[in-house]
Write a protein that holds these residues in place. Sequence first.
Motif: not given
Length: 351
Positions: A166-179
Motif C-alpha cells: 500500500f506504499t504505492l499510495f504515498e508514492r503516487s500521491w505524495p502531497r495527498g497522503v500526509d502520513a
Amino acid sequence: MRRTSVVAAAVAALLPLSATPVLAGTAPCDGPPRTAAATVPAGEAGRRVVPEDRRVLAISVDGLNPAALARLGEQRTPVLHRLLAQGASTRNARTARELTLTLPNHTGMVTGRRIDAAKGGHGVTWNTHRPGTTVQRAAGHAVASVFSVVRAASGESVVFTGKEKFTLFERSWPRGVDALTYEEDPLALVKAARRDLRHEDRALTFVHLATPDVAGHAHGFMSRSYLDAVARADRLIGKLVRAVERDAELRREVVVVLTADHGGRGAGHYDATRYADYRVPFLVWGRGIEAADLYRINPDRSAPGRSRTSYAGRQPVRNGDLANVVTRLLGLGPVPGSELGRTDPLVVDRD
C-alpha cells in the motif's frame, strides 16, 4: 514489524503549495508524471474547502466474504451487524469486474476507476510490493485520487495498512497522503489509527485490516481459522467505532464507510467469475445516515442478484464507489477522471 512512513508529509513540508498550482477547475494528481493536469469540470473540485465539522473513517476489511457474517451471526460479529443494520448498507456489492485482487481493488477504491487502463482504468494489475511503481505509470497518464481531492480542498488524509504494497499510495500521491503507517500487527495498527483519530484533525482516515485475508491464505477462506479472523476484525473495528462514539466531537463529525476488496472461499479469491470472490459488503454509518438498503434508496443502481455484472448499463454498488462517497460526504466534487459513482452518485442518506 512496524514501519511508519511520513515521506508524504515531509515532501509537502519541503515543497510549497505553489510548486503544484491548483487552478480554478483543476485538481492536482500528485504523482508522476507531474506535467499532466487532470481537468475538472467547473463546480466539481475547484477551490472548495473541507468543512471543519466533517470527517470520514474509511475501513477496508481485506478478504471479507459476506457469507462469513451469516455464518458467525450477530453474537460473534456484533459490530459489523450493528453497522449494517443502523447504516445505509448492502451485503451484495461488487468488486472490480476485471480482478478480485487486493491492490487493484484498493486502487479502485481511492480513484473511483475500473482496472483496465485501455478503458480509462487505473492500470494497477499487480498484487505485490513493487518499490518505485506509481499508479500514474500504470495508467500511462495523470491519475487523481480521493487523497488529491482532499488535499486540493486543504484537508489531510492518512493511511493505516497491514500490507507494505500500500506504499504505492504515498508514492503516487505524495502531497495527498500526509502520513502512512504500515504495521503487520493488526492490534497495534488499530491503536495507532485510533490515536490519530483522537489527536489529529484529518478529513480522511483510511484503515486497511488484513486479518481475514491473512488467515484465508494460511488456512482457507471460510475455514474455522478464517471465521475466527473475521470475528477478530469485528473486535478491531469495534475499537475504532467506540472511539468515535465516546468522543463528542468525533461523534458529531465522523462518518464510517466500510467495504472489502474481495471475498474468498477455499484456497483463494483469484477467480473473478466466482460469486464468493466478487461479492463484498458496503456500508455507510454515522452522523446523518439512516438505516436503509442501498439498492432501495438508489433506484438508478441495479441489485445484481448473483451475477458478476459488466460496466455497461445500470451498475451495482461497487467497492470502487468508496472514493466518490467520501468526497460527497466531505462536501467535495467527484474525483477527476473517476467513473464509479460519478454520473450516478451513490446516495447514502435520505436528504
